[in-house]
Structure formats: structure tokens, C-alpha cells
Design a protein around this motif. Structure first.
Motif, PDB file in Angstrom:
ATOM      1  N   PHE A  91       0.828  -1.211   0.000  1.00 28.02           N
ATOM      2  CA  PHE A  91       0.000   0.000   0.000  1.00 28.02           C
ATOM      3  C   PHE A  91       0.858   1.255   0.000  1.00 28.02           C
ATOM      4  O   PHE A  91       0.490   2.259  -0.620  1.00 28.02           O
ATOM      5  CB  PHE A  91      -0.999  -0.028   1.163  1.00 28.02           C
ATOM      6  N   ASP A  92       1.989   1.199   0.648  1.00 25.81           N
ATOM      7  CA  ASP A  92       2.902   2.342   0.642  1.00 25.81           C
ATOM      8  C   ASP A  92       3.354   2.666  -0.783  1.00 25.81           C
ATOM      9  O   ASP A  92       3.423   3.833  -1.170  1.00 25.81           O
ATOM     10  CB  ASP A  92       4.106   2.036   1.536  1.00 25.81           C
ATOM     11  N   GLU A  93       3.640   1.647  -1.571  1.00 28.02           N
ATOM     12  CA  GLU A  93       4.075   1.853  -2.952  1.00 28.02           C
ATOM     13  C   GLU A  93       2.974   2.445  -3.828  1.00 28.02           C
ATOM     14  O   GLU A  93       3.255   3.066  -4.854  1.00 28.02           O
ATOM     15  CB  GLU A  93       4.575   0.547  -3.570  1.00 28.02           C
ATOM     16  N   GLY A  94       1.737   2.290  -3.443  1.00 31.54           N
ATOM     17  CA  GLY A  94       0.622   2.835  -4.209  1.00 31.54           C
ATOM     18  C   GLY A  94       0.263   4.263  -3.844  1.00 31.54           C
ATOM     19  O   GLY A  94      -0.656   4.842  -4.419  1.00 31.54           O
ATOM     20  N   GLU A  95       0.986   4.844  -2.893  1.00 29.99           N
ATOM     21  CA  GLU A  95       0.662   6.190  -2.409  1.00 29.99           C
ATOM     22  C   GLU A  95       1.250   7.317  -3.252  1.00 29.99           C
ATOM     23  O   GLU A  95       0.874   8.466  -3.055  1.00 29.99           O
ATOM     24  CB  GLU A  95       1.165   6.366  -0.973  1.00 29.99           C
ATOM     25  N   TYR A  96       2.180   7.013  -4.137  1.00 31.14           N
ATOM     26  CA  TYR A  96       2.862   8.102  -4.841  1.00 31.14           C
ATOM     27  C   TYR A  96       3.244   7.682  -6.255  1.00 31.14           C
ATOM     28  O   TYR A  96       3.303   6.500  -6.570  1.00 31.14           O
ATOM     29  CB  TYR A  96       4.111   8.539  -4.062  1.00 31.14           C
ATOM     30  N   TYR A  97       3.484   8.693  -7.079  1.00 31.76           N
ATOM     31  CA  TYR A  97       3.954   8.443  -8.444  1.00 31.76           C
ATOM     32  C   TYR A  97       5.441   8.117  -8.393  1.00 31.76           C
ATOM     33  O   TYR A  97       6.229   8.877  -7.846  1.00 31.76           O
ATOM     34  CB  TYR A  97       3.707   9.660  -9.338  1.00 31.76           C
ATOM     35  N   HIS A  98       5.801   7.029  -8.978  1.00 33.29           N
ATOM     36  CA  HIS A  98       7.193   6.603  -8.994  1.00 33.29           C
ATOM     37  C   HIS A  98       7.922   7.302 -10.126  1.00 33.29           C
ATOM     38  O   HIS A  98       7.440   7.331 -11.254  1.00 33.29           O
ATOM     39  CB  HIS A  98       7.262   5.081  -9.150  1.00 33.29           C
ATOM     40  N   GLY A  99       9.051   7.877  -9.816  1.00 30.74           N
ATOM     41  CA  GLY A  99       9.834   8.588 -10.830  1.00 30.74           C
ATOM     42  C   GLY A  99       9.109   9.813 -11.371  1.00 30.74           C
ATOM     43  O   GLY A  99       9.432  10.288 -12.454  1.00 30.74           O
ATOM     44  N   GLY A 100       8.127  10.305 -10.621  1.00 32.03           N
ATOM     45  CA  GLY A 100       7.386  11.481 -11.055  1.00 32.03           C
ATOM     46  C   GLY A 100       6.469  11.244 -12.241  1.00 32.03           C
ATOM     47  O   GLY A 100       5.971  12.185 -12.838  1.00 32.03           O
ATOM     48  N   ASP A 101       6.235   9.994 -12.588  1.00 35.30           N
ATOM     49  CA  ASP A 101       5.405   9.657 -13.745  1.00 35.30           C
ATOM     50  C   ASP A 101       3.932   9.639 -13.352  1.00 35.30           C
ATOM     51  O   ASP A 101       3.405   8.623 -12.901  1.00 35.30           O
ATOM     52  CB  ASP A 101       5.830   8.298 -14.305  1.00 35.30           C
ATOM     53  N   ALA A 102       3.263  10.773 -13.558  1.00 31.76           N
ATOM     54  CA  ALA A 102       1.851  10.892 -13.185  1.00 31.76           C
ATOM     55  C   ALA A 102       0.924  10.151 -14.146  1.00 31.76           C
ATOM     56  O   ALA A 102      -0.266  10.031 -13.884  1.00 31.76           O
ATOM     57  CB  ALA A 102       1.458  12.361 -13.112  1.00 31.76           C
ATOM     58  N   SER A 103       1.461   9.641 -15.239  1.00 32.34           N
ATOM     59  CA  SER A 103       0.611   8.900 -16.173  1.00 32.34           C
ATOM     60  C   SER A 103       0.409   7.453 -15.724  1.00 32.34           C
ATOM     61  O   SER A 103      -0.473   6.770 -16.221  1.00 32.34           O
ATOM     62  CB  SER A 103       1.217   8.919 -17.584  1.00 32.34           C
ATOM     63  N   GLU A 104       1.204   7.010 -14.779  1.00 23.39           N
ATOM     64  CA  GLU A 104       1.087   5.641 -14.286  1.00 23.39           C
ATOM     65  C   GLU A 104       0.294   5.634 -12.982  1.00 23.39           C
ATOM     66  O   GLU A 104       0.534   6.441 -12.093  1.00 23.39           O
ATOM     67  CB  GLU A 104       2.485   5.066 -14.039  1.00 23.39           C
ATOM     68  N   ASP A 105      -0.654   4.725 -12.874  1.00 27.84           N
ATOM     69  CA  ASP A 105      -1.443   4.565 -11.658  1.00 27.84           C
ATOM     70  C   ASP A 105      -0.639   3.698 -10.693  1.00 27.84           C
ATOM     71  O   ASP A 105      -0.491   2.491 -10.919  1.00 27.84           O
ATOM     72  CB  ASP A 105      -2.777   3.909 -12.009  1.00 27.84           C
ATOM     73  N   PRO A 106      -0.099   4.285  -9.613  1.00 23.05           N
ATOM     74  CA  PRO A 106       0.755   3.498  -8.719  1.00 23.05           C
ATOM     75  C   PRO A 106       0.017   2.370  -8.003  1.00 23.05           C
ATOM     76  O   PRO A 106       0.614   1.334  -7.710  1.00 23.05           O
ATOM     77  CB  PRO A 106       1.290   4.529  -7.722  1.00 23.05           C
ATOM     78  N   GLU A 107      -1.276   2.556  -7.775  1.00 24.89           N
ATOM     79  CA  GLU A 107      -2.037   1.473  -7.155  1.00 24.89           C
ATOM     80  C   GLU A 107      -2.074   0.266  -8.083  1.00 24.89           C
ATOM     81  O   GLU A 107      -1.825  -0.871  -7.667  1.00 24.89           O
ATOM     82  CB  GLU A 107      -3.463   1.929  -6.831  1.00 24.89           C
ATOM     83  N   LYS A 108      -2.367   0.521  -9.338  1.00 24.28           N
ATOM     84  CA  LYS A 108      -2.449  -0.567 -10.317  1.00 24.28           C
ATOM     85  C   LYS A 108      -1.072  -1.166 -10.607  1.00 24.28           C
ATOM     86  O   LYS A 108      -0.913  -2.387 -10.707  1.00 24.28           O
ATOM     87  CB  LYS A 108      -3.080  -0.045 -11.607  1.00 24.28           C
ATOM     88  N   ALA A 109      -0.072  -0.316 -10.733  1.00 23.89           N
ATOM     89  CA  ALA A 109       1.272  -0.774 -11.104  1.00 23.89           C
ATOM     90  C   ALA A 109       2.022  -1.457  -9.969  1.00 23.89           C
ATOM     91  O   ALA A 109       2.824  -2.363 -10.210  1.00 23.89           O
ATOM     92  CB  ALA A 109       2.093   0.406 -11.627  1.00 23.89           C
ATOM     93  N   TYR A 110       1.765  -1.040  -8.734  1.00 23.07           N
ATOM     94  CA  TYR A 110       2.558  -1.551  -7.616  1.00 23.07           C
ATOM     95  C   TYR A 110       1.723  -2.303  -6.576  1.00 23.07           C
ATOM     96  O   TYR A 110       2.030  -3.448  -6.245  1.00 23.07           O
ATOM     97  CB  TYR A 110       3.322  -0.399  -6.941  1.00 23.07           C
ATOM     98  N   THR A 111       0.689  -1.651  -6.061  1.00 19.33           N
ATOM     99  CA  THR A 111      -0.058  -2.265  -4.961  1.00 19.33           C
ATOM    100  C   THR A 111      -0.723  -3.570  -5.379  1.00 19.33           C
ATOM    101  O   THR A 111      -0.555  -4.597  -4.711  1.00 19.33           O
ATOM    102  CB  THR A 111      -1.113  -1.289  -4.404  1.00 19.33           C
ATOM    103  N   ARG A 112      -1.477  -3.534  -6.443  1.00 19.20           N
ATOM    104  CA  ARG A 112      -2.228  -4.744  -6.843  1.00 19.20           C
ATOM    105  C   ARG A 112      -1.314  -5.959  -7.063  1.00 19.20           C
ATOM    106  O   ARG A 112      -1.585  -7.028  -6.513  1.00 19.20           O
ATOM    107  CB  ARG A 112      -3.093  -4.464  -8.060  1.00 19.20           C
TER     108      ARG A 112
END
Length: 133
Positions: A91-112
């Protein structure tokens, strides 16, 4: 464990403090007859399962695991048990944009995917009751 998580979610939905303090934890560990570490890991597995099935939203799950993480690190001088630490990390990984990439959904890319990994390992975990006294 399901009833404990339902209580936490209900409190969150009413805008109440999710956990009021150690009294809640003591009550739940006594009720579930699990030691503290097994309780945390069991709760984390239940939360991860509900989240994975779409029955709990990211925000609620994140708030619950953040509270347990903060409480544990502030009050105990031990590492968090493995499962809850992994769920917290997901859940921590889903809280922010990684590498400043706002086009990527961190919840979908990391948390799930991280939650799916935790659940895939879940069948080997045992959350045994504390010995009777």
C-alpha cells in the motif's frame, strides 16, 4: 479475523478513529486467541484478500495498515511480522507516483501485483492460536 476487520472498516466509514489504542488490540488478540504477531499477519491477510476481491478500497486499506505500522514502530522495539510488513509495503508503494510519472497509476502498477504476491504465499502461512493458559 473477518469481524475485526469489519469493525475497523465501520469505524473508518463513520469517520471515527480506526483504533483507539492498545485496548482494542488487547481485546482483539484475546478474542481471536492469537498472539500479537499472528493477529497482525492474520488481519493483513484478511485485508489483502478483501482488497484483492474489490471489497475494500485502497484508501481504507492504506489507512488501516498505516495505523498498525505507526503504532507498532512507535510502541514496540521489534520488527513488524512479515505478512503485515509486506502488505504495508504494497500500500505504501501505491501512495505516490514513482519517478514522477503521473501517467502511471501506482495502485495498479505496484499495490495490486504486490498484494497478489502476498496472497499467493498465503496458503503456507499459519496463524495459530496462542497456547491456552
Amino acid at each position: 479475523m473477518s469481524e475485526v476487520l469489519t469493525e475497523l472498516v465501520s469505524r473508518d466509514a463513520r469517520g471515527e478513529e480506526i483504533i483507539t489504542g492498545t485496548e482494542d488490540i488487547e481485546r482483539w488478540t484475546a478474542w481471536t486467541r492469537l498472539d500479537y504477531d499472528a493477529f497482525l499477519d492474520g488481519l493483513a491477510m484478511e485485508l489483502a484478500t478483501r482488497y484483492d476481491k474489490g471489497r475494500l478500497p485502497f484508501g481504507t486499506c492504506d489507512e488501516i495498515v498505516n495505523w498498525f505500522y505507526a503504532h507498532h514502530t512507535a510502541t514496540l522495539d521489534t520488527a513488524l511480522p512479515e505478512v503485515i510488513l509486506d502488505v504495508f509495503g504494497a500500500f505504501d508503494e501505491g501512495e505516490y507516483y514513482h519517478g514522477g510519472d503521473a501517467s502511471e497509476d501506482p495502485e495498479k502498477a505496484y499495490t495490486r501485483p504486490m498484494i497478489k504476491e502476498v496472497l499467493a504465499r498465503g496458503d503456507t502461512r499459519k496463524f495459530s492460536s496462542a497456547p491456552e493458559q
